[in-house]
Design a protein around this motif. Structure first.
Motif, short mmCIF file in Angstrom:
data_model
loop_
_atom_site.label_atom_id
_atom_site.label_comp_id
_atom_site.label_asym_id
_atom_site.label_seq_id
_atom_site.Cartn_x
_atom_site.Cartn_y
_atom_site.Cartn_z
N ARG A 1 -5.96 -8.44 0.40
CA ARG A 1 -5.05 -7.59 1.16
C ARG A 1 -5.11 -7.97 2.63
O ARG A 1 -6.12 -8.46 3.14
CB ARG A 1 -5.37 -6.11 0.98
N SER B 1 -2.00 -10.92 -5.48
CA SER B 1 -2.87 -11.54 -6.48
C SER B 1 -2.54 -13.03 -6.53
O SER B 1 -1.40 -13.43 -6.35
CB SER B 1 -2.69 -10.90 -7.85
N PRO C 1 -8.54 0.62 -3.31
CA PRO C 1 -7.71 -0.27 -2.47
C PRO C 1 -8.51 -1.13 -1.51
O PRO C 1 -8.04 -2.19 -1.09
CB PRO C 1 -6.77 0.70 -1.73
N GLU C 2 -9.72 -0.71 -1.15
CA GLU C 2 -10.57 -1.53 -0.30
C GLU C 2 -11.55 -2.37 -1.10
O GLU C 2 -12.37 -3.10 -0.55
CB GLU C 2 -11.35 -0.63 0.68
N TYR D 1 -0.81 -6.26 -0.60
CA TYR D 1 -1.79 -6.73 -1.58
C TYR D 1 -1.17 -7.89 -2.36
O TYR D 1 -0.01 -7.80 -2.78
CB TYR D 1 -2.18 -5.61 -2.53
N LEU E 1 -5.87 0.94 -7.64
CA LEU E 1 -5.02 -0.23 -7.88
C LEU E 1 -5.33 -0.84 -9.24
O LEU E 1 -6.47 -1.25 -9.51
CB LEU E 1 -5.26 -1.27 -6.78
N VAL F 1 -7.64 -10.88 -5.82
CA VAL F 1 -6.72 -10.00 -5.11
C VAL F 1 -7.17 -9.93 -3.65
O VAL F 1 -8.35 -9.72 -3.36
CB VAL F 1 -6.71 -8.58 -5.71
N ASP G 1 0.84 -1.19 0.00
CA ASP G 1 0.00 0.00 0.00
C ASP G 1 0.88 1.25 0.00
O ASP G 1 1.95 1.26 0.64
CB ASP G 1 -0.88 -0.02 1.25
N LEU H 1 0.16 -6.13 -9.90
CA LEU H 1 -0.55 -5.13 -9.12
C LEU H 1 0.26 -3.84 -9.11
O LEU H 1 1.43 -3.86 -8.74
CB LEU H 1 -0.75 -5.62 -7.69
N ILE I 1 -10.53 -8.56 -2.06
CA ILE I 1 -11.13 -7.30 -2.50
C ILE I 1 -11.53 -7.32 -3.97
O ILE I 1 -12.21 -6.41 -4.44
CB ILE I 1 -10.18 -6.12 -2.23
N LEU J 1 -0.27 -2.48 5.06
CA LEU J 1 -1.11 -3.28 4.19
C LEU J 1 -0.32 -3.81 3.00
O LEU J 1 0.43 -3.09 2.35
CB LEU J 1 -2.30 -2.45 3.68
#
Length: 377
Positions: free
Chosen positions: A128, A113, A198-199, A111, A169, A126, A101, A161, A144, A109
């Motif tokens: 997180r 994939s 992002p969320e 992330y 993102l 994906v 992040d 990503l 997410i 955070l």
């Protein structure tokens, strides 16, 4: 739009042959910026796929079988980090891309994939989670994004990503191989560039085109495994696998169609023609393509102080080509190609600029390595 095709050594392209040194020594290779040294930072990684630097200089590395490792600055590997989602590790699937992040220093955070096992098949997803202070676990892990529809296939998951400058993102997803015609269907996520918050959910400035899934940024892609933001413009650049010939470099724009499989500069693995040709109204041309294919994977722009002449060059790792490719750029043009580390004998899966200004690579094999490229001393 101008495009550049290079076969072997043409125009401003430079083909650089590597030098063979004893296995115990650091390998050295000539380049346009002076001799290069390649050294092993870490080994013992099983098919590493993605690399991200933490603020303290340590690295997080994904392994395709479904493990996430912390790599210390001395190269020591941690035990697998716990808390990861369930991963389908078959064929080209597994734990794939990784990104921190933009606010990692305060929110921690991470992330990821990955190919997610699902009822009726699998798909690129994906997730997180928050990396704990000890670097041993991800907590509060949530998915997410899920590529839809679910497909039973072990091929073409993407998947890189990249955060853009607004904090959205980008997610690259493949056409799943058996579903290539669906790359032209804007209602699904097959063969697309995805852009999400992002969320999770859709940014307000995504394309709002009739019939398009709201997460879709661009359509008509095959299998994008390289993605990076241009350091000056913030524009996304991608490196995309074709079949036989026609690997592409694109700058995907909102709401545009990049042609696969209607137009391509390659042919099928059987040698058969794909689609209608190399151009069609309403479909974008690549900035650059390779013929024969090099099988491009991870990509990164160079911005560091170590090689000033290489600033704003796009570096792309080659799997089948087993080399590192430097593309010189000017605006949204590729002005030349330099082929580096051509006898490295490794499938280059990811390319990342380190905080020290050196270039770091992942070699994709059963005893995968983190490699550092630096000037030879």
């Amino acid at each position: 739009m101008r495009r550049l095709r290079l076969v072997g050594v043409l125009g401003t392209a430079l083909l650089v042959a590597g030098l063979t040194l004893p296995a115990a020594a650091q390998k050295r290779y000539p380049s346009s910026a002076g001799e290069l040294s390649v050294e092993t930072v870490a080994s013992g990684l099983e098919n590493p796929w993605g690399l991200a630097f933490l603020p303290d200089g340590r690295m997080l590395v994904t392994e395709r079988p479904g493990r996430l490792r912390l790599v210390e600055t001395n190269g020591q590997l941690s035990r697998p980090i716990t808390g990861l989602p369930s991963v389908m590790a078959r064929g080209q699937g597994g734990l794939l891309g990784i990104a921190l992040d933009p606010g990692f220093a305060h929110n921690r955070l991470v992330y990821l994939s990955f190919s997610e096992p699902r009822s009726g098949g699998n798909g690129t997803s994906v997730a997180r989670g928050r990396l704990n202070e000890q670097g041993t676990a991800l907590t509060a892990v949530e998915v997410i994004f899920r590529q839809m529809p679910t497909i039973s296939s072990n091929m073409h998951f993407g998947s890189r990503l990249v955060f853009d400058r607004t904090g959205a993102l980008f997610v690259t997803v493949g056409d799943r191989y058996s579903q290539r015609d669906q790359a032209q269907n804007p209602a699904n996520h097959l063969g697309k560039i995805i852009r999400i918050r992002p969320e999770g959910g859709t940014p307000a400035d995504n394309p709002k085109k009739e019939g398009w899934a709201p997460e879709n940024w661009s359509i008509g892609h095959r299998n994008v495994q390289g993605a990076a933001l241009h350091p000056e413009t913030g524009q996304l650049w991608t490196a995309e696998h074709a079949a036989r010939g026609g690997d592409e470099v694109n700058t995907p724009k909102a709401g545009l169609n990049y042609g696969w499989p209607v137009i391509t500069y390659g042919v099928d693995y059987s040698g058969a023609k794909i689609g209608e040709g190399t151009a069609k109204p309403g479909m974008e041309q690549p900035l650059f393509y390779w013929d024969p294919s090099i099988a491009p994977s991870g990509a990164a722009f160079y911005t560091g102080p170590v090689w000033p002449a290489w600033r704003n060059s796009l570096f792309v790792g080659a799997l089948a080509g087993q080399m590192l490719v430097r593309l010189s750029t000017e605006g949204e043009k590729v002005t030349g190609e330099e082929r580096l580390l051509t006898d490295i004998g490794a499938r280059i899966r990811d390319v990342v600029q380190g905080p020290d200004g050196f270039i770091y690579l992942l070699s994709d094999d059963a005893d995968g390595k983190v490699l550092r490229v630096r000037p030879a001393s």
